[in-house]
Write an enzyme that holds these catalytic residues in place. Structure first.
Site, PDB file in Angstrom:
ATOM      1  CG  HIS A 336      -1.917   1.185   0.977  1.00 20.65           C
ATOM      2  ND1 HIS A 336      -3.327   0.848   0.329  1.00 20.65           N
ATOM      3  CD2 HIS A 336      -2.098   2.217   1.343  1.00 20.65           C
ATOM      4  CE1 HIS A 336      -3.870   1.893   0.442  1.00 20.65           C
ATOM      5  NE2 HIS A 336      -2.936   2.900   1.068  1.00 20.65           N
ATOM      6  CB  ALA A 337       1.189   3.954  -2.472  1.00 17.30           C
ATOM      7  CG  HIS A 366      -2.020  10.563  -3.253  1.00 18.34           C
ATOM      8  ND1 HIS A 366      -3.194  11.187  -3.132  1.00 18.34           N
ATOM      9  CD2 HIS A 366      -1.601   9.950  -2.138  1.00 18.34           C
ATOM     10  CE1 HIS A 366      -3.371  10.915  -1.903  1.00 18.34           C
ATOM     11  NE2 HIS A 366      -2.535  10.194  -1.278  1.00 18.34           N
ATOM     12  CD  GLU A 367       1.629   7.861  -1.762  1.00 14.89           C
ATOM     13  OE1 GLU A 367       1.961   8.340  -0.618  1.00 14.89           O
ATOM     14  OE2 GLU A 367       0.521   7.217  -1.552  1.00 14.89           O
ATOM     15  CG  HIS A 370       1.223  12.432   1.142  1.00 10.26           C
ATOM     16  ND1 HIS A 370       0.265  13.005   1.903  1.00 10.26           N
ATOM     17  CD2 HIS A 370       0.450  11.337   0.591  1.00 10.26           C
ATOM     18  CE1 HIS A 370      -0.952  12.371   1.930  1.00 10.26           C
ATOM     19  NE2 HIS A 370      -0.688  11.440   1.008  1.00 10.26           N
ATOM     20  CD  GLU A 394      -3.986  11.367   2.362  1.00  5.70           C
ATOM     21  OE1 GLU A 394      -3.686  10.891   1.268  1.00  5.70           O
ATOM     22  OE2 GLU A 394      -3.332  10.890   3.452  1.00  5.70           O
ATOM     23  CG  HIS A 495      -6.680   3.528   4.610  1.00  6.23           C
ATOM     24  ND1 HIS A 495      -6.731   2.947   3.481  1.00  6.23           N
ATOM     25  CD2 HIS A 495      -5.840   4.532   4.541  1.00  6.23           C
ATOM     26  CE1 HIS A 495      -6.016   3.507   2.723  1.00  6.23           C
ATOM     27  NE2 HIS A 495      -5.505   4.389   3.196  1.00  6.23           N
ATOM     28  CE1 TYR A 505      -5.973   9.133   1.505  1.00 10.80           C
ATOM     29  CE2 TYR A 505      -6.763   7.657   3.236  1.00 10.80           C
ATOM     30  CZ  TYR A 505      -6.015   8.105   2.638  1.00 10.80           C
ATOM     31  OH  TYR A 505      -4.754   7.366   3.271  1.00 10.80           O
TER      32      TYR A 505
HETATM   33  O1  X8Z Z   1      -4.151   5.206   0.897  1.00 14.34           O
HETATM   34  C1  X8Z Z   1      -4.066   5.963  -0.329  1.00 14.34           C
HETATM   35  C2  X8Z Z   1      -2.655   6.528  -0.685  1.00 14.34           C
HETATM   36  C3  X8Z Z   1      -1.653   6.624   0.488  1.00 14.34           C
HETATM   37  S1  X8Z Z   1      -2.306   8.018   1.743  1.00 14.34           S
HETATM   38  C4  X8Z Z   1      -2.213   5.416  -1.477  1.00 14.34           C
HETATM   39  N1  X8Z Z   1      -5.220   6.457  -0.847  1.00 14.34           N
HETATM   40  C5  X8Z Z   1      -6.514   5.836  -0.469  1.00 14.34           C
HETATM   41  C6  X8Z Z   1      -6.921   4.571  -0.638  1.00 14.34           C
HETATM   42  O2  X8Z Z   1      -5.825   3.805  -1.218  1.00 14.34           O
HETATM   43  O3  X8Z Z   1      -7.764   4.022  -0.467  1.00 14.34           O
HETATM   44  C7  X8Z Z   1      -5.448   7.328  -2.033  1.00 14.34           C
HETATM   45  C8  X8Z Z   1      -6.709   7.568  -2.389  1.00 14.34           C
HETATM   46  C9  X8Z Z   1      -7.544   6.789  -1.277  1.00 14.34           C
HETATM   47 ZN    ZN Z   2      -2.108   9.979   0.898  1.00 18.92          ZN
END
Ligand code: X8Z
Ligand code: ZN
Length: 596
Positions: A336-337, A366-367, A370, A394, A495, A505
């Site tokens: 997970h990024a 996106h990254e 941050h 975000e 998450h 988000y």
């Molecule tokens: O978790 C993330 C990023 C890291 S903060 C990759 N995002 C959410 C997800 O993947 O559920 C970005 C969009 C929503």
């Molecule tokens: Zn993020």
């Protein structure tokens, strides 16, 4: 225990003679130094635990979290002594932020319980990272999340989709008892620092009372919901053409596995199934990335060049040697990024398993958003080195992504041409809406569920049932196979397994369009929002940089105002951006029975 602790808190909070200003300043200095030291230790252990999952690295991160948790709750208690001391506004704000730290979760003062919480949290993340699906008898080829996500994105075969969908969810079943215990222990920690529960702590991070924040989410979602319902209606009708009325009934919720994504959270992967005007305009960036053999480094360099085109500095050299940009072949990692600033002093990194897809090119921006935020606020006290609120963090990279127009893609060699006729615009907008509009209800329900879980309104024997009630209500989707309380479907989302709040988000989903509108205006680009671009604008870079550099030093409306002149979160920018598609959808769905 709790009662006596509360009493102790009250006594400590109100010493007969308040500490002097000099004592207060000395406390703040220690607080900053200790917080930084323990956070760097924690981040270092966290980095190895996520890029090299073993029993030992889990133990290391567990210990580091324990130390940080102990420090945080002790410091909150100690800080109460300075309630009447004459402290400067920055110190007051740091003390506010101290109480709001939620990663790691607030822990009980009892060392045994704290250790248990730290170890459970590490275990939950590891279970998610190591998760594999090896078929119903456990003897098939084992596939990890990345492989199962590819099936969800590409397959159009009902059974194959159900298998990947339900298979991944078996990974979360063993999380259930751990999750329940984690909720109990972190709630205890939250109560000890004066919150009713962890959910209330999360809702308190927005410069408004927690009840007002819940109402604010309702307000924003209420204004955007009609647009989602239109999209849902249209997508359902197209999926019905593909899978038949028996499987995708009129007026019913959409089967969750048909939307191109493991969590039905964004739907851009079903674009080929729902494209309004087939063959109009070239939109297949993924095909160009694959054909051009783009590797991870090239994708990140491209992301970086967007930021430098605005006059922001290049990433430090160490970023390139310390980041994890591809999935290692020989060990378990969390794919997970995420973006890191390990030492609060430019040790910037990205951890991601990059594949040559458009999704990942977007996530790279996106990254980096941050990372550029982290770097911009490095001069601030450690506790203020965070977003104006977490939704700002975000939204930064994503706001720039809105300026990645077809013209820019052509410049990068990722699209052959940028068709501009009306039909091409509708196609492009549809693709964007599948990503952005589809995401909104998912991003609301994630924390609606957790707020209720933490508040005890959802009991453990209804964890799964309540999850699907919310999915039906907000997203209009249903699970393709029966679920029961033997399942723990929420834990199949990163998450939730890792305890990362999610309302951020949703807020970012709104804010990114607001930032985009403001930045287009600063750039003097007066074209409609869905075409304007800030790429290359140094003036935007300067103004944007000013907002970023504020970190959390001021209430978030001040930061928003610095960029946009506005002080409220405002969904009208998103509605304006999608105006052409909304008109098209209204026309297209006229007379259809929408809703579920
Ligand atoms: O978790 C993330 C990023 C890291 S903060 C990759 N995002 C959410 C997800 O993947 O559920 C970005 C969009 C929503
Ligand atoms: Zn993020």
């Amino acid at each position: 225990m709790i009662a006596s602790l509360t009493l102790a808190l009250a006594l400590a909070a109100d010493p007969a003679v308040p500490p002097t200003q000099a004592e207060g300043q000395a406390f703040m200095k220690r607080l900053d130094a200790d917080f930084r030291r323990l956070s760097v230790k924690q981040a270092t252990a966290d980095w190895v635990s996520k890029t090299y999952i073993t029993v030992d690295t889990q133990r290391l991160v567990g210990w580091a979290n324990e130390d940080l948790m102990e420090f945080l709750s002790r410091s909150v208690r100690e800080s109460l002594r300075y309630g009447k001391t004459d402290l400067d506004p920055s110190s007051r704000r740091q003390l506010l932020m101290l109480r709001l730290v939620n990663e790691p979760p607030p822990a009980p003062a009892d060392p045994t319980k704290r250790a248990e919480l730290a170890s459970i949290a590490a275990r939950l993340t590891a279970l998610y990272g190591e998760g594999k699906w090896c078929g119903k008898d456990g003897k098939g080829v084992c596939r990890d999340l990345g492989q199962l996500e590819e099936v969800m994105a590409e397959s159009r075969d009902w059974e194959e989709l159900v298998d990947a969908w339900a298979g991944w969810r078996t990974v979360a079943r063993p999380m259930r008892p751990l999750y329940e215990r984690m909720v109990g222990l972190s709630n205890e920690g939250a109560r000890e620092i004066g919150f009713q529960d962890v959910g209330e702590q999360w809702r308190s991070g927005y410069d408004m009372p927690p009840e007002a924040f819940a109402a604010e989410i309702d307000r924003l979602w209420g204004e955007l919901r009609p647009m989602y319902e239109q999209l849902h209606c249209y997508v359902r009708s197209r999926l019905q053409e593909r899978y038949g009325k028996a499987r995708v009934p009129d007026r019913g919720p959409i089967p969750a596995q048909l939307l191109g994504n493991m969590w039905s959270q964004s739907w851009e992967n079903v674009y080929p199934l729902v494209v309004p005007y087939p063959g109009v305009g070239d939109t297949d960036v993924t095909a160009a990335l694959v054909a051009g053999k783009w590797d991870a480094t090239r994708m990140v360099k491209t992301g970086e060049s967007f930021f430098t085109s605005m006059g922001l500095p290049p990433l430090p050299e160490s970023f390139w040697t310390r980041s994890m940009l591809v999935k290692p072949r020989d060990r378990e990692v969390i794919c997970h990024a995420s973006a890191w600033d390990i030492d609060y002093r430019s040790d910037l990194r990205v951890k991601m398993c990059i594949k040559p897809t458009e999704d990942d090119l977007v996530t790279v921006h996106h990254e980096l958003g941050h990372n550029y935020y982290q770097r911009a606020y490095e001069g601030l006290p450690t506790l203020l080195q965070t977003g104006a609120h977490d939704g700002f963090h975000e939204a930064i990279g994503d706001a720039l992504v809105l300026s990645i127009t077809p013209d820019y893609m052509v410049k990068l060699g990722l699209l052959k041409s940028a068709a501009k006729d009306e039909r091409a615009v509708v196609n492009a907008q549809m693709k964007k809406a599948l990503e952005e509009v589809a995401f909104l209800p998912f991003s609301v329900l994630m924390d609606r569920w957790r707020w209720d879980v933490y508040a005890g309104r959802i009991a453990p024997d209804r964890y799964d049932a309540s999850w699907w009630e919310l999915a039906a209500r907000y997203q209009g989707i249903v699970p393709p196979v029966p679920r029961s309380e033997a399942d723990f479907d929420p834990g199949a989302k990163y998450h939730i397994a890792s305890g990362v709040p999610y309302a951020r988000y949703f807020l970012a989903g709104v804010l990114k369009f607001q930032f985009h509108r403001a930045m287009c205006r600063i750039a003097g680009d007066e074209r409609p929002l869905h075409i304007c671009s800030i790429q290359g604008s140094k003036e935007v870079g300067r103004r944007f940089g000013e907002m970023l550099a504020m970190g959390a030093s001021k209430p978030w409306p001040d930061a928003l105002e610095a960029l946009s002149g506005e002080r409220r979160m405002d969904p009208s920018a998103m509605l304006e951006y999608f105006a052409p598609l909304r008109a098209w959808l209204a026309d297209r769905t006229r007379g259809q029975a929408c809703g579920w």
